[in-house]
Design a protein around this motif. Structure first.
Motif, PDB file in Angstrom:
ATOM      1  N   ALA A 235       0.841  -1.200   0.000  1.00  9.72           N
ATOM      2  CA  ALA A 235       0.000   0.000   0.000  1.00  9.72           C
ATOM      3  C   ALA A 235       0.879   1.254   0.000  1.00  9.72           C
ATOM      4  O   ALA A 235       1.905   1.312   0.679  1.00  9.72           O
ATOM      5  CB  ALA A 235      -0.923   0.006   1.218  1.00  9.72           C
ATOM      6  N   VAL A 236       0.454   2.248  -0.762  1.00  9.97           N
ATOM      7  CA  VAL A 236       1.196   3.500  -0.871  1.00  9.97           C
ATOM      8  C   VAL A 236       0.347   4.627  -0.307  1.00  9.97           C
ATOM      9  O   VAL A 236      -0.798   4.815  -0.708  1.00  9.97           O
ATOM     10  CB  VAL A 236       1.571   3.809  -2.335  1.00  9.97           C
ATOM     11  N   PHE A 237       0.893   5.377   0.635  1.00 11.66           N
ATOM     12  CA  PHE A 237       0.210   6.529   1.213  1.00 11.66           C
ATOM     13  C   PHE A 237       0.860   7.800   0.669  1.00 11.66           C
ATOM     14  O   PHE A 237       2.087   7.928   0.684  1.00 11.66           O
ATOM     15  CB  PHE A 237       0.304   6.514   2.743  1.00 11.66           C
ATOM     16  N   ARG A 238       0.036   8.722   0.205  1.00 12.32           N
ATOM     17  CA  ARG A 238       0.563   9.963  -0.341  1.00 12.32           C
ATOM     18  C   ARG A 238      -0.003  11.139   0.444  1.00 12.32           C
ATOM     19  O   ARG A 238      -1.209  11.225   0.677  1.00 12.32           O
ATOM     20  CB  ARG A 238       0.185  10.093  -1.813  1.00 12.32           C
ATOM     21  N   GLU A 239       0.880  12.022   0.883  1.00 10.70           N
ATOM     22  CA  GLU A 239       0.460  13.228   1.600  1.00 10.70           C
ATOM     23  C   GLU A 239       0.540  14.435   0.667  1.00 10.70           C
ATOM     24  O   GLU A 239       1.457  14.542  -0.160  1.00 10.70           O
ATOM     25  CB  GLU A 239       1.350  13.473   2.813  1.00 10.70           C
ATOM     26  N   TYR A 240      -0.419  15.340   0.819  1.00  6.72           N
ATOM     27  CA  TYR A 240      -0.439  16.567   0.032  1.00  6.72           C
ATOM     28  C   TYR A 240      -0.336  17.762   0.970  1.00  6.72           C
ATOM     29  O   TYR A 240      -1.000  17.795   2.011  1.00  6.72           O
ATOM     30  CB  TYR A 240      -1.738  16.682  -0.773  1.00  6.72           C
TER      31      TYR A 240
ATOM     32  N   SER B  27       2.801  16.057   9.941  1.00 12.42           N
ATOM     33  CA  SER B  27       3.709  15.119   9.283  1.00 12.42           C
ATOM     34  C   SER B  27       4.856  14.679  10.195  1.00 12.42           C
ATOM     35  O   SER B  27       5.416  13.604  10.003  1.00 12.42           O
ATOM     36  CB  SER B  27       4.272  15.746   8.002  1.00 12.42           C
TER      37      SER B  27
ATOM     38  N   TRP C 197       5.526  13.384  13.625  1.00 14.06           N
ATOM     39  CA  TRP C 197       4.792  12.824  14.761  1.00 14.06           C
ATOM     40  C   TRP C 197       5.387  13.229  16.100  1.00 14.06           C
ATOM     41  O   TRP C 197       4.705  13.205  17.117  1.00 14.06           O
ATOM     42  CB  TRP C 197       4.723  11.311  14.646  1.00 14.06           C
TER      43      TRP C 197
ATOM     44  N   THR D  68      -5.281  15.178  -7.539  1.00 14.39           N
ATOM     45  CA  THR D  68      -4.418  14.168  -6.916  1.00 14.39           C
ATOM     46  C   THR D  68      -3.205  13.836  -7.768  1.00 14.39           C
ATOM     47  O   THR D  68      -2.263  13.205  -7.281  1.00 14.39           O
ATOM     48  CB  THR D  68      -5.212  12.884  -6.644  1.00 14.39           C
TER      49      THR D  68
END
Length: 262
Positions: free
Chosen positions: A58-63, A78, A80, A123
């Motif tokens: 799984a790939v998580f992408r932050e914008y 971003s 933690w 996106t």
């Protein structure tokens, strides 16, 4: 704890307590002392094995989302080590999100601002485009919930950020970017903040005393009053997703009551 509001701040000592926390205060205090008190904790953790195979792909992408007025966030979540972000350090008022059929994400704004009622996030490029409905004194009309119907049209609730009045229902076509706002009769309390669509071409949105059903084909708004939930629903109630039976479920968050709308 029972005085702290939904934003994590302590407003004042004479604020009305949150009813469910106030009612269960003794049980909650006993649990917190047992779980996180000064003595040995009763919490035992059995860590699950790390994911492997397909689950690990799984790939998580932050914008990075632009902030009103070009401000810079002191904590965007971003890192933690800085803890949970707070609205007190210019975190934007982004609330609900819904993807359209082209893969773009549409976002609502639940806090007063001057620039956007809803926004579209591309996106692929990360570009953000704001859409503003004019409120009073230069503010943008507020929103909260957003849903997509089977034809790809996006629906969101509207409400004034300046003078709380009659809440409405907004419609936006992602292809044309045209926005239309529908208002229920003035004899009602207007819409609240959560909505969904059913399989018959209707859009449902919560209200202080029940819900509204908007007939997309006819353009009519029908009020569905639920007396048992009156004065409990408020904007915190939730419309749950429909199933194959075309039914909607309305849940009162204050006392965990629910009813079925058909």
């Amino acid at each position: 704890m029972k005085q702290v509001n939904v934003y994590g701040s302590y407003p004042r000592p004479d604020k009305l307590a949150t009813p469910n926390i106030d009612f269960h205060q003794k049980q909650l205090a006993a649990y917190l002392a047992r779980a996180r008190g000064p003595g040995d904790t009763a919490m035992k953790f059995n860590l699950r094995p790390r994911p492997s195979g397909e689950a690990a792909r799984a790939v998580f992408r932050e914008y990075e989302f632009p902030i009103e007025g070009g401000r810079t966030l002191s904590n965007d979540g971003s890192d933690w080590s800085l803890g949970t972000p707070s609205r007190l350090n210019h975190v934007p008022s982004l609330h609900d999100a819904q993807m359209d059929f082209d893969g773009n994400v549409w976002i609502t704004f639940d806090q007063p601002n001057l620039e956007a009622t809803v926004a579209r996030l591309d996106t692929r490029t990360g570009a953000v485009k704001n859409f503003k409905l004019d409120d009073m004194r230069g503010f943008a009309v507020g929103s909260h919930g957003i849903a997509r119907d089977e034809k790809g049209i996006l629906w969101f609730n509207t409400r004034s950020n300046v003078q709380r009045g009659l809440g409405g229902l907004g419609r936006i076509d992602p292809k044309t970017e045209k926005i239309t706002v529908y208002l229920p009769p003035r004899t009602t309390n207007g819409t609240a903040g959560t909505l969904d669509s059913d399989l018959n071409g209707n859009v449902w949105v919560t209200a202080p005393d029940g819900a509204f059903r908007f007939d997309v084909r006819e353009g009519d708004v029908h009020r569905v009053q639920v007396a048992d939930l009156q004065e409990r629903a408020r904007h915190r109630d939730r419309l749950r997703a429909r199933g194959r039976s075309h039914r909607q479920w309305l849940v009162a968050a204050d006392d965990a009551r629910s009813c079925r709308l058909q």
